[in-house]
Write a protein that holds these residues in place. Sequence first.
Motif, PDB file in Angstrom:
ATOM      1  N   THR A 107       6.779 -19.223  18.745  1.00 31.09           N
ATOM      2  CA  THR A 107       8.305 -19.350  19.100  1.00 31.09           C
ATOM      3  C   THR A 107       8.739 -18.178  19.918  1.00 31.09           C
ATOM      4  O   THR A 107       9.695 -18.274  20.874  1.00 31.09           O
ATOM      5  CB  THR A 107       9.058 -19.748  17.922  1.00 31.09           C
ATOM      6  OG1 THR A 107       8.344 -20.962  17.235  1.00 31.09           O
ATOM      7  CG2 THR A 107      10.367 -20.023  18.394  1.00 31.09           C
ATOM      8  N   ILE A 108       8.508 -16.945  19.231  1.00 34.31           N
ATOM      9  CA  ILE A 108       9.082 -15.710  19.875  1.00 34.31           C
ATOM     10  C   ILE A 108       8.500 -15.493  21.321  1.00 34.31           C
ATOM     11  O   ILE A 108       8.987 -15.098  22.082  1.00 34.31           O
ATOM     12  CB  ILE A 108       8.749 -14.438  18.776  1.00 34.31           C
ATOM     13  CG1 ILE A 108       9.532 -14.785  17.624  1.00 34.31           C
ATOM     14  CG2 ILE A 108       9.052 -13.337  19.585  1.00 34.31           C
ATOM     15  CD1 ILE A 108      10.902 -14.790  17.772  1.00 34.31           C
ATOM     16  N   GLN A 109       7.329 -15.921  21.473  1.00 36.59           N
ATOM     17  CA  GLN A 109       6.601 -15.792  22.899  1.00 36.59           C
ATOM     18  C   GLN A 109       7.191 -16.566  23.834  1.00 36.59           C
ATOM     19  O   GLN A 109       7.639 -16.139  24.911  1.00 36.59           O
ATOM     20  CB  GLN A 109       5.194 -16.320  22.739  1.00 36.59           C
ATOM     21  CG  GLN A 109       4.419 -16.243  24.042  1.00 36.59           C
ATOM     22  CD  GLN A 109       3.090 -17.025  24.137  1.00 36.59           C
ATOM     23  OE1 GLN A 109       2.991 -18.000  23.499  1.00 36.59           O
ATOM     24  NE2 GLN A 109       2.074 -16.410  24.806  1.00 36.59           N
ATOM     25  N   GLU A 110       7.969 -17.815  23.315  1.00 35.02           N
ATOM     26  CA  GLU A 110       8.622 -18.667  24.178  1.00 35.02           C
ATOM     27  C   GLU A 110      10.196 -18.108  24.709  1.00 35.02           C
ATOM     28  O   GLU A 110      10.434 -17.909  25.717  1.00 35.02           O
ATOM     29  CB  GLU A 110       8.784 -19.829  23.624  1.00 35.02           C
ATOM     30  CG  GLU A 110      10.028 -20.986  24.263  1.00 35.02           C
ATOM     31  CD  GLU A 110      10.103 -22.074  23.709  1.00 35.02           C
ATOM     32  OE1 GLU A 110       9.876 -23.249  24.169  1.00 35.02           O
ATOM     33  OE2 GLU A 110      10.233 -22.180  22.266  1.00 35.02           O
ATOM     34  N   LEU A 111      10.644 -17.432  23.658  1.00 35.61           N
ATOM     35  CA  LEU A 111      11.739 -16.688  23.748  1.00 35.61           C
ATOM     36  C   LEU A 111      11.636 -15.347  24.757  1.00 35.61           C
ATOM     37  O   LEU A 111      12.428 -15.178  25.776  1.00 35.61           O
ATOM     38  CB  LEU A 111      12.298 -16.079  22.584  1.00 35.61           C
ATOM     39  CG  LEU A 111      13.551 -14.993  22.466  1.00 35.61           C
ATOM     40  CD1 LEU A 111      14.704 -15.799  23.213  1.00 35.61           C
ATOM     41  CD2 LEU A 111      13.693 -14.495  21.398  1.00 35.61           C
ATOM     42  N   ASN A 112      10.427 -14.758  24.638  1.00 37.39           N
ATOM     43  CA  ASN A 112       9.999 -13.697  25.449  1.00 37.39           C
ATOM     44  C   ASN A 112       9.880 -14.040  26.859  1.00 37.39           C
ATOM     45  O   ASN A 112      10.317 -13.512  27.682  1.00 37.39           O
ATOM     46  CB  ASN A 112       8.976 -12.612  24.766  1.00 37.39           C
ATOM     47  CG  ASN A 112       9.362 -12.310  23.572  1.00 37.39           C
ATOM     48  OD1 ASN A 112      10.639 -11.832  23.190  1.00 37.39           O
ATOM     49  ND2 ASN A 112       8.165 -11.655  22.831  1.00 37.39           N
ATOM     50  N   THR A 113       9.147 -15.191  27.158  1.00 42.54           N
ATOM     51  CA  THR A 113       8.703 -15.675  28.439  1.00 42.54           C
ATOM     52  C   THR A 113      10.046 -16.130  29.284  1.00 42.54           C
ATOM     53  O   THR A 113      10.310 -15.702  30.497  1.00 42.54           O
ATOM     54  CB  THR A 113       7.758 -16.612  28.407  1.00 42.54           C
ATOM     55  OG1 THR A 113       6.812 -16.091  27.750  1.00 42.54           O
ATOM     56  CG2 THR A 113       7.534 -17.009  29.636  1.00 42.54           C
TER      57      THR A 113
END
Length: 264
Positions: A107-113
């Motif tokens: 989920t954090i990867q989605e935020l970062n991207t």
Amino acid sequence: MSLPYKNVLLIGATAGIGLALAERLIENGIFVIGVGRRKERLDAFVAKHGPEKAAASQFDITKVDQIEGWVKEITTTYPTIDAVILNSGIQRTLDFTKPQAIDLPRTIQELNTNYTSYLYLITYLLPHLQARAPNPAALVGVSSGLALVPLPRCANYCATKAALHSLLWSIRAQLERNEGSKHIKIIEILPPAVQTELHSQQAELVAIGEGNIGIPVEQFLDEAWAGLTAGDAEIPVGIVKVRFDTTEEPRREQFGRILKAYYK
């Protein structure tokens, strides 16, 4: 009407609407530097159009500690970049009825991207665009109709796009009132669901027969291009146009009042 920009840095150019935008730009005589993670797709992009029309840079924007150095390198290699399109994004299902099953790193990867990397990119690319004065320059962010009205299935995706939408409003207001930045146009494209890998690579959607939801890429491209060439600052596409003024006009009125109070 044609675009005043001749050298565009397009982040997220290897598939879907990013690739479609890149190819439409090239068709209209604009040099495109495509950016993405997948080298084989970038190589195919340059091979298709030729080095006189296109270039590529393999880079993972989620490696935020490397963005400053990459921006310095890319703007040194291509000093005539006059527009940047921020298009990369991923979408994940997020179900809070089953919190124990939530994969927070994913989920954090989605935020970062979708958002955090954009903060870095904008911060480090703006000095280059400011230096283009008095020639026109542009920063284009691709958000989503889900920035306006969220879809519960992909709550985090909607939140990241809403954050980008809000951020672009504030950046636009700041740059318009700054003598050294008013030549930079802040543009937002707000697509609906489009038939791209964003959906077809989500196993959850494929399982329920919704891996190909949305309007055709060609329809998105034609409507987005019409808005770009018309000089629009906000470009809602497809069904997003139907609800855009309903949701945004009252907010825009309130925002105008805030600006009047703040910029006395």
